[in-house]
Scaffold this active site. Structure first.
Site, PDB file in Angstrom:
ATOM      1  N   HIS A 256      -4.562  -8.762   3.721  1.00  0.00           N
ATOM      2  CA  HIS A 256      -6.270  -8.748   3.924  1.00  0.00           C
ATOM      3  C   HIS A 256      -6.567  -9.388   5.012  1.00  0.00           C
ATOM      4  O   HIS A 256      -6.221 -10.517   5.179  1.00  0.00           O
ATOM      5  CB  HIS A 256      -6.534  -9.253   2.347  1.00  0.00           C
ATOM      6  CG  HIS A 256      -6.266  -8.498   1.295  1.00  0.00           C
ATOM      7  ND1 HIS A 256      -6.365  -8.944  -0.065  1.00  0.00           N
ATOM      8  CD2 HIS A 256      -5.888  -7.049   1.397  1.00  0.00           C
ATOM      9  CE1 HIS A 256      -5.967  -7.992  -0.890  1.00  0.00           C
ATOM     10  NE2 HIS A 256      -5.987  -6.884  -0.368  1.00  0.00           N
TER      11      HIS A 256
ATOM     12  N   ARG B   2       0.959  -1.202   0.047  1.00  0.00           N
ATOM     13  CA  ARG B   2      -0.046  -0.129   0.191  1.00  0.00           C
ATOM     14  C   ARG B   2       0.937   1.278   0.103  1.00  0.00           C
ATOM     15  O   ARG B   2       2.199   1.157   0.345  1.00  0.00           O
ATOM     16  CB  ARG B   2      -0.831   0.037   1.355  1.00  0.00           C
ATOM     17  CG  ARG B   2      -2.001  -1.052   1.405  1.00  0.00           C
ATOM     18  CD  ARG B   2      -2.577  -0.857   2.648  1.00  0.00           C
ATOM     19  NE  ARG B   2      -3.587  -2.147   2.823  1.00  0.00           N
ATOM     20  CZ  ARG B   2      -3.515  -3.285   3.336  1.00  0.00           C
ATOM     21  NH1 ARG B   2      -1.998  -3.514   3.964  1.00  0.00           N
ATOM     22  NH2 ARG B   2      -4.568  -4.228   3.476  1.00  0.00           N
TER      23      ARG B   2
ATOM     24  N   LYS C 203      -2.116  -1.654   7.292  1.00  0.00           N
ATOM     25  CA  LYS C 203      -3.688  -1.399   7.662  1.00  0.00           C
ATOM     26  C   LYS C 203      -4.045  -2.230   8.785  1.00  0.00           C
ATOM     27  O   LYS C 203      -3.789  -3.407   8.721  1.00  0.00           O
ATOM     28  CB  LYS C 203      -4.536  -1.551   6.220  1.00  0.00           C
ATOM     29  CG  LYS C 203      -6.051  -1.023   6.464  1.00  0.00           C
ATOM     30  CD  LYS C 203      -6.453  -1.312   5.054  1.00  0.00           C
ATOM     31  CE  LYS C 203      -8.012  -0.763   5.073  1.00  0.00           C
ATOM     32  NZ  LYS C 203      -8.726  -0.918   3.795  1.00  0.00           N
TER      33      LYS C 203
ATOM     34  N   HIS D 264      -1.555   2.944  -6.507  1.00  0.00           N
ATOM     35  CA  HIS D 264      -1.972   1.769  -5.875  1.00  0.00           C
ATOM     36  C   HIS D 264      -2.078   0.743  -7.132  1.00  0.00           C
ATOM     37  O   HIS D 264      -2.386  -0.591  -6.676  1.00  0.00           O
ATOM     38  CB  HIS D 264      -3.200   1.989  -5.135  1.00  0.00           C
ATOM     39  CG  HIS D 264      -3.836   1.126  -4.329  1.00  0.00           C
ATOM     40  ND1 HIS D 264      -3.287   0.887  -3.067  1.00  0.00           N
ATOM     41  CD2 HIS D 264      -4.638   0.011  -4.336  1.00  0.00           C
ATOM     42  CE1 HIS D 264      -3.700  -0.035  -2.482  1.00  0.00           C
ATOM     43  NE2 HIS D 264      -4.776  -0.409  -3.242  1.00  0.00           N
TER      44      HIS D 264
ATOM     45  N   ARG E 213       0.072  -2.458  -6.791  1.00  0.00           N
ATOM     46  CA  ARG E 213      -0.351  -3.186  -5.848  1.00  0.00           C
ATOM     47  C   ARG E 213      -1.190  -4.179  -6.481  1.00  0.00           C
ATOM     48  O   ARG E 213      -1.357  -5.434  -6.177  1.00  0.00           O
ATOM     49  CB  ARG E 213      -0.756  -2.648  -4.572  1.00  0.00           C
ATOM     50  CG  ARG E 213      -1.312  -3.632  -3.439  1.00  0.00           C
ATOM     51  CD  ARG E 213      -1.891  -2.842  -2.117  1.00  0.00           C
ATOM     52  NE  ARG E 213      -2.733  -3.481  -1.433  1.00  0.00           N
ATOM     53  CZ  ARG E 213      -2.317  -4.231  -0.442  1.00  0.00           C
ATOM     54  NH1 ARG E 213      -1.150  -4.875  -0.235  1.00  0.00           N
ATOM     55  NH2 ARG E 213      -3.555  -4.973   0.342  1.00  0.00           N
TER      56      ARG E 213
ATOM     57  N   TYR F   6      -9.568 -10.601  -7.052  1.00  0.00           N
ATOM     58  CA  TYR F   6      -8.488 -10.637  -8.264  1.00  0.00           C
ATOM     59  C   TYR F   6      -8.794 -11.717  -9.173  1.00  0.00           C
ATOM     60  O   TYR F   6      -8.297 -11.761 -10.205  1.00  0.00           O
ATOM     61  CB  TYR F   6      -7.273 -10.618  -7.468  1.00  0.00           C
ATOM     62  CG  TYR F   6      -6.843  -9.423  -6.931  1.00  0.00           C
ATOM     63  CD1 TYR F   6      -6.268  -8.180  -7.801  1.00  0.00           C
ATOM     64  CD2 TYR F   6      -6.791  -9.179  -5.441  1.00  0.00           C
ATOM     65  CE1 TYR F   6      -6.247  -6.986  -7.139  1.00  0.00           C
ATOM     66  CE2 TYR F   6      -6.517  -8.026  -4.830  1.00  0.00           C
ATOM     67  CZ  TYR F   6      -6.226  -6.817  -5.559  1.00  0.00           C
ATOM     68  OH  TYR F   6      -5.966  -5.788  -5.022  1.00  0.00           O
TER      69      TYR F   6
END
Length: 277
Positions: A250, A133, A158, A224, A227, A259
């Protein structure tokens, strides 16, 4: 620092909010107060809603960015000021479900090849090779590189979580060339103006967009996108989705699973019913 700000800082700290989340929340409340020219505790729910509408319609803030502001203001009014939900309730803008435009491997290679500045090229390569990120990239430290285990440590990503991600052989070689040339001490990518501070997000975005222009890439999106490309290309290479989930940090597998919609092999490997007639 005002008593209200001290109280909000204490409320966030005791609940274990990540440092960058706390920064973002305080910044949102400060901007609201500046917008109306008075203390945030003197601003009504209706005025806060008008401010959010201003961000969406006049400032053209993305729905996702507006939701972050909404979370910050809800925390301030409900937790710090202790207003009940019946007294203070903010509607959240619905975020449109859009899939990002994915850079191909050839486009990523062109992006890197067209970047001759060593620091800028290393920034782009690190973002893509490790699936970082933007905030994680900017806050990488020299000590986060573990060449023995071939990993990059992401500290307080995150959700206030630490994790390890990949350190490729090619990236390690590039990082060594960069270190010998620039000799960073604390931050891996320090600010060019204030070396004791990390690279700013704005500067990282500017580096990416300049590289994209040089490479002749018209696809939408900021840094981004690298990523997104990391996750998609890993999936296309046969890496299992659970591994990709861990590498990207995640919480939910469903976040990583999107994805599948972007991976070329899953699209091109599926026959249309028309071809089966």
């Amino acid at each position: 620092m005002s008593p209200l700000r001290k109280q909000m800082e204490a409320d966030m700290a005791i609940r274990g909010l990540a440092y960058r989340t706390r920064e973002s929340y305080v910044d949102s409340v400060v901007k609201l107060a500046k917008f109306y020219g008075r203390g945030p505790d003197q601003i009504s729910e209706a005025e806060v809603q008008r401010y959010l509408l201003h961000l969406l319609q006049e400032r053209k803030l993305a729905h996702s960015s507006c939701n972050i502001v909404c979370s910050a203001l809800e925390f301030f009014y409900r937790t710090t000021l202790r207003r009940r939900e019946t007294e203070f309730c903010l509607p959240r803008p619905k975020v449109p479900a859009r899939l990002p435009q994915i850079l191909s491997r050839e486009e990523v290679a062109r992006l890197i090849e067209q970047t001759t500045n060593l620091k800028h090229r290393t920034i782009l390569m690190t973002t893509y090779a490790a699936g970082l990120r933007l905030s994680e990239l900017c806050h990488l430290r020299v000590a986060d590189i573990d060449s023995d285990r071939m990993t990059l440590r992401v500290e307080q990503g995150k959700g206030a979580k630490d994790r390890y991600t990949l350190l490729s052989v090619r990236l390690l070689a590039e990082l060594r060339r960069y270190w010998l040339s620039c000799r960073p001490t604390l931050w891996l990518f320090p600010s060019p103006r204030t070396p004791d501070q990390p690279l700013s997000k704005h500067t990282a975005h500017r580096i990416y967009h300049a590289a994209k222009d040089r490479a002749g890439i018209a696809k939408a999106g900021g840094i981004h996108a690298l990523r997104h490309a990391f996750a998609t290309h890993m999936l296309e290479a046969g890496v299992d989705v659970h591994t990709i989930q861990r590498l990207m940090g995640h919480d939910s597998l469903s976040t990583t699973a999107r994805y599948f919609h972007l991976a070329q092999k899953h699209l091109s490997g599926t026959a249309s019913p028309l071809d089966l007639l």
